[in-house]
Design an enzyme around this catalytic site. Structure first.
Site, PDB file in Angstrom:
ATOM      1  N   ASN A   7       0.879  -1.167   0.000  1.00  0.00           N
ATOM      2  CA  ASN A   7       0.000   0.000   0.000  1.00  0.00           C
ATOM      3  C   ASN A   7       0.919   1.220   0.000  1.00  0.00           C
ATOM      4  O   ASN A   7       1.447   1.616   1.034  1.00  0.00           O
ATOM      5  CB  ASN A   7      -0.887  -0.041   1.248  1.00  0.00           C
ATOM      6  N   LYS A  14       3.056   0.758   3.241  1.00  0.00           N
ATOM      7  CA  LYS A  14       2.668  -0.274   4.215  1.00  0.00           C
ATOM      8  C   LYS A  14       2.750  -1.622   3.508  1.00  0.00           C
ATOM      9  O   LYS A  14       2.392  -1.709   2.331  1.00  0.00           O
ATOM     10  CB  LYS A  14       1.219  -0.078   4.672  1.00  0.00           C
ATOM     11  N   ARG A  91      -2.511  -2.134  -3.438  1.00  0.00           N
ATOM     12  CA  ARG A  91      -3.705  -1.312  -3.235  1.00  0.00           C
ATOM     13  C   ARG A  91      -3.603  -0.116  -4.186  1.00  0.00           C
ATOM     14  O   ARG A  91      -2.639   0.651  -4.138  1.00  0.00           O
ATOM     15  CB  ARG A  91      -3.763  -0.803  -1.797  1.00  0.00           C
ATOM     16  N   HIS A 180     -12.341   3.205  -0.331  1.00  0.00           N
ATOM     17  CA  HIS A 180     -12.274   2.295   0.829  1.00  0.00           C
ATOM     18  C   HIS A 180     -12.991   0.971   0.538  1.00  0.00           C
ATOM     19  O   HIS A 180     -13.489   0.314   1.460  1.00  0.00           O
ATOM     20  CB  HIS A 180     -12.954   2.910   2.080  1.00  0.00           C
ATOM     21  N   GLY A 210     -11.666   6.810   9.683  1.00  0.00           N
ATOM     22  CA  GLY A 210     -10.240   6.973  10.002  1.00  0.00           C
ATOM     23  C   GLY A 210      -9.859   8.403   9.688  1.00  0.00           C
ATOM     24  O   GLY A 210     -10.688   9.306   9.826  1.00  0.00           O
ATOM     25  N   GLY A 212      -9.302   9.379   6.692  1.00  0.00           N
ATOM     26  CA  GLY A 212     -10.307   9.491   5.644  1.00  0.00           C
ATOM     27  C   GLY A 212     -11.494   8.655   6.103  1.00  0.00           C
ATOM     28  O   GLY A 212     -11.295   7.587   6.679  1.00  0.00           O
ATOM     29  N   ARG A 241     -10.221  16.852   5.547  1.00  0.00           N
ATOM     30  CA  ARG A 241     -11.063  17.114   4.361  1.00  0.00           C
ATOM     31  C   ARG A 241     -12.445  17.584   4.800  1.00  0.00           C
ATOM     32  O   ARG A 241     -12.990  17.069   5.783  1.00  0.00           O
ATOM     33  CB  ARG A 241     -11.219  15.849   3.523  1.00  0.00           C
ATOM     34  N   ASP A 283      -6.450  14.748  14.819  1.00  0.00           N
ATOM     35  CA  ASP A 283      -6.408  13.491  15.566  1.00  0.00           C
ATOM     36  C   ASP A 283      -7.602  13.401  16.525  1.00  0.00           C
ATOM     37  O   ASP A 283      -7.725  14.196  17.451  1.00  0.00           O
ATOM     38  CB  ASP A 283      -5.087  13.428  16.344  1.00  0.00           C
ATOM     39  N   GLU A 385      -7.970  -4.709   5.227  1.00  0.00           N
ATOM     40  CA  GLU A 385      -7.915  -4.477   3.774  1.00  0.00           C
ATOM     41  C   GLU A 385      -6.845  -5.340   3.118  1.00  0.00           C
ATOM     42  O   GLU A 385      -7.001  -5.790   1.989  1.00  0.00           O
ATOM     43  CB  GLU A 385      -7.611  -2.993   3.515  1.00  0.00           C
TER      44      GLU A 385
HETATM   45  P1  ADP Z   1      -6.006   6.133   8.252  1.00  0.00           P
HETATM   46  O1  ADP Z   1      -7.202   6.627   7.486  1.00  0.00           O
HETATM   47  O2  ADP Z   1      -4.826   7.059   8.164  1.00  0.00           O
HETATM   48  O3  ADP Z   1      -5.673   4.676   8.013  1.00  0.00           O
HETATM   49  P2  ADP Z   1      -6.822   5.231  10.891  1.00  0.00           P
HETATM   50  O4  ADP Z   1      -7.864   4.269  10.451  1.00  0.00           O
HETATM   51  O5  ADP Z   1      -5.585   4.697  11.511  1.00  0.00           O
HETATM   52  O6  ADP Z   1      -6.451   6.279   9.779  1.00  0.00           O
HETATM   53  O7  ADP Z   1      -7.542   6.210  11.966  1.00  0.00           O
HETATM   54  C1  ADP Z   1      -6.874   7.298  12.509  1.00  0.00           C
HETATM   55  C2  ADP Z   1      -7.841   8.029  13.439  1.00  0.00           C
HETATM   56  O8  ADP Z   1      -8.274   7.129  14.463  1.00  0.00           O
HETATM   57  C3  ADP Z   1      -7.216   9.236  14.125  1.00  0.00           C
HETATM   58  O9  ADP Z   1      -8.105  10.343  14.099  1.00  0.00           O
HETATM   59  C4  ADP Z   1      -7.057   8.739  15.556  1.00  0.00           C
HETATM   60  O10 ADP Z   1      -7.102   9.790  16.497  1.00  0.00           O
HETATM   61  C5  ADP Z   1      -8.276   7.840  15.690  1.00  0.00           C
HETATM   62  N1  ADP Z   1      -8.156   6.968  16.858  1.00  0.00           N
HETATM   63  C6  ADP Z   1      -7.265   5.988  17.094  1.00  0.00           C
HETATM   64  N2  ADP Z   1      -7.432   5.481  18.346  1.00  0.00           N
HETATM   65  C7  ADP Z   1      -8.451   6.183  18.915  1.00  0.00           C
HETATM   66  C8  ADP Z   1      -9.106   6.163  20.187  1.00  0.00           C
HETATM   67  N3  ADP Z   1      -8.725   5.319  21.134  1.00  0.00           N
HETATM   68  N4  ADP Z   1     -10.125   7.026  20.401  1.00  0.00           N
HETATM   69  C9  ADP Z   1     -10.516   7.892  19.445  1.00  0.00           C
HETATM   70  N5  ADP Z   1      -9.945   7.972  18.236  1.00  0.00           N
HETATM   71  C10 ADP Z   1      -8.920   7.131  17.968  1.00  0.00           C
END
Ligand code: ADP
Length: 403
Positions: A7, A14, A91, A180, A210, A212, A241, A283, A385
């Protein structure tokens, strides 16, 4: 079959090495900050052995080179020869209208992949760099492209057509595509498996939340609508976004800030969403902490995120004449009990009732979080995925039909 999944993003790659017979991941890892200072390759083997390699990884080619080195490393590797890799699955984000299925990458396909760049100029070029590096470093090994858009190819025309002159669809392929796909496919099928039901009999709403985020209505195993569109900018509020927006806002901000098209694109992709509303961060963990501390903009970002998700869930219940299951996945969906409870609050008249205690306790594990009395089952399912990419790679190589 043993498949290396790649990916490849703009500054990261990744990978996982997956045995498709056992569906087990033999190792996984991530190369970060490619071309930026402080590049790292972090690698974890199935038995928990971990290592971090800091090397001068200047581009995607050297990243793939380092990944291959670690796979055969005497101490940290899982194979003794690269010939033990049966295939590579990539991917790929956007197929536009060029590919409706996963494909074996030959010369003709390779050329067409370059034609897909126009659909996703931010995402497709780094994907292609991963393909090129793999073709070069692993001669004679088959490469398969698995697209984010594939799961959504059967969306009905009224769900994918924009309110613009039809000629832009006919001549330029401008329509909603959705993304996705591997994640929505995985969690929808896994939900049916866990419930012991045939996916063809179910109406499932899958929420991939996530950095996204997108949400999909899956009826009888088919994606009938999804929130991302021509690009991954449409739909839910995201980390940076804006998601759905009145296009008039784009013209107005671009005009006030004197943005050209590229600057406007970067602004709505990278400076908006949760980050833009909160003025703090993209975040969700930090947003929740700040909201708890009473920060108004963090509270508002959390409310906008959850409210928009709630509206989409309700609208997809309209699209499918109800829902049997709602699934949460992705970093936020798997971990944030706050987002899950806010987005599903006061929906008992639609048949959705969470078990507050189970919801609060659930993090990244396959769990039913709805109350026993809830007609709609709500589940948390960690996404996978890479497994979908590996299985698709095997399917394409074996010449099997899609289910
Ligand atoms: P990506 O789209 O980059 O793959 P991820 O699926 O890893 O992203 O999701 C990242 C998001 O998940 C971030 O906003 C992060 O803060 C949130 N996240 C991860 N752990 C927690 C948690 N324990 N509580 C709330 N949000 C979380």
């Amino acid at each position: 079959m043993r498949v290396l999944t790649i990916n490849s993003g703009s500054s990261s790659v990744k990978y996982q090495f997956i045995d498709t017979d056992t569906k087990q991941s033999l190792c996984r890892g991530l190369v970060e900050r490619i071309g930026i200072s402080g590049t790292n390759l972090s690698h974890t083997r199935h038995d928990g052995v971990k290592t971090i390699i800091s090397d001068n990884i200047v581009n995607h080619e050297t990243a793939i080179e380092q990944i291959l080195k670690i796979l055969v490393h005497p101490q940290f590797g899982v194979i003794s020869d690269l010939k033990e890799i049966d295939a590579v699955g990539h991917r790929l984000v956007h197929a536009g209208d060029k590919f409706k299925q996963s494909v074996l990458i030959d010369e003709e396909v390779r050329e067409k992949l370059y034609e897909c760049i126009e659909y996703a100029p931010l995402h497709n070029p780094p994907n292609i760099k991963g393909v090129e590096a793999s073709l070069e470093k692993l001669p004679g090994i088959s490469n398969v492209g698995v697209f984010d858009t594939t799961f959504h190819v059967n969306m009905p025309d009224y769900a994918y057509t924009y309110g613009i002159p039809y000629s832009y669809y006919k001549n330029h392929g401008i329509r909603r595509y959705g993304f996705h796909g591997s994640s929505h496919y995985y969690v929808a099928h896994r939900a049916a498996e866990i419930l012991g039901k045939d996916i063809k009999s179910l109406k499932i709403i899958t929420c991939h939340l996530g950095n996204g985020s997108s949400i999909t209505a899956v009826k009888g195993g088919v994606s009938v609508d999804t929130s991302m569109g021509f690009t991954p900018l449409e739909g839910l509020l995201m980390g940076t976004r804006c998601g759905d927006i009145d296009p008039g806002v784009i013209f107005t901000i671009a005009s006030r800030e004197n943005f050209d098209i590229g600057q406007a694109n970067a602004f709505f992709n990278k400076q908006c969403g949760i980050q833009g509303i909160s003025g703090l961060t993209n975040d969700m963990r930090e947003i929740e902490a700040e909201a708890e501390n009473g920060n108004y903009q963090a509270q508002l970002a959390l409310k906008v995120f959850s409210y928009r998700l709630k509206k989409y869930i309700a609208s997809y219940m309209g699209v499918m004449n109800g829902a049997d299951v709602i699934v949460f996945t992705g970093g936020i969906g798997e971990n944030s009990d706050v987002v899950r409870s806010m987005s599903l609050s006061e929906m008992d008249n639609l048949g959705i009732k969470l078990d507050a205690k189970i919801n609060k306790a659930t993090r990244s594990s396959e769990t039913i979080i709805s109350a026993d009395s809830s007609p709609v089952k709500v589940m948390v399912i960690p996404t996978n995925e890479e497994l979908v990419i590996a299985m698709e790679t095997q399917r394409v190589i074996m010449g099997e039909n899609q289910d």
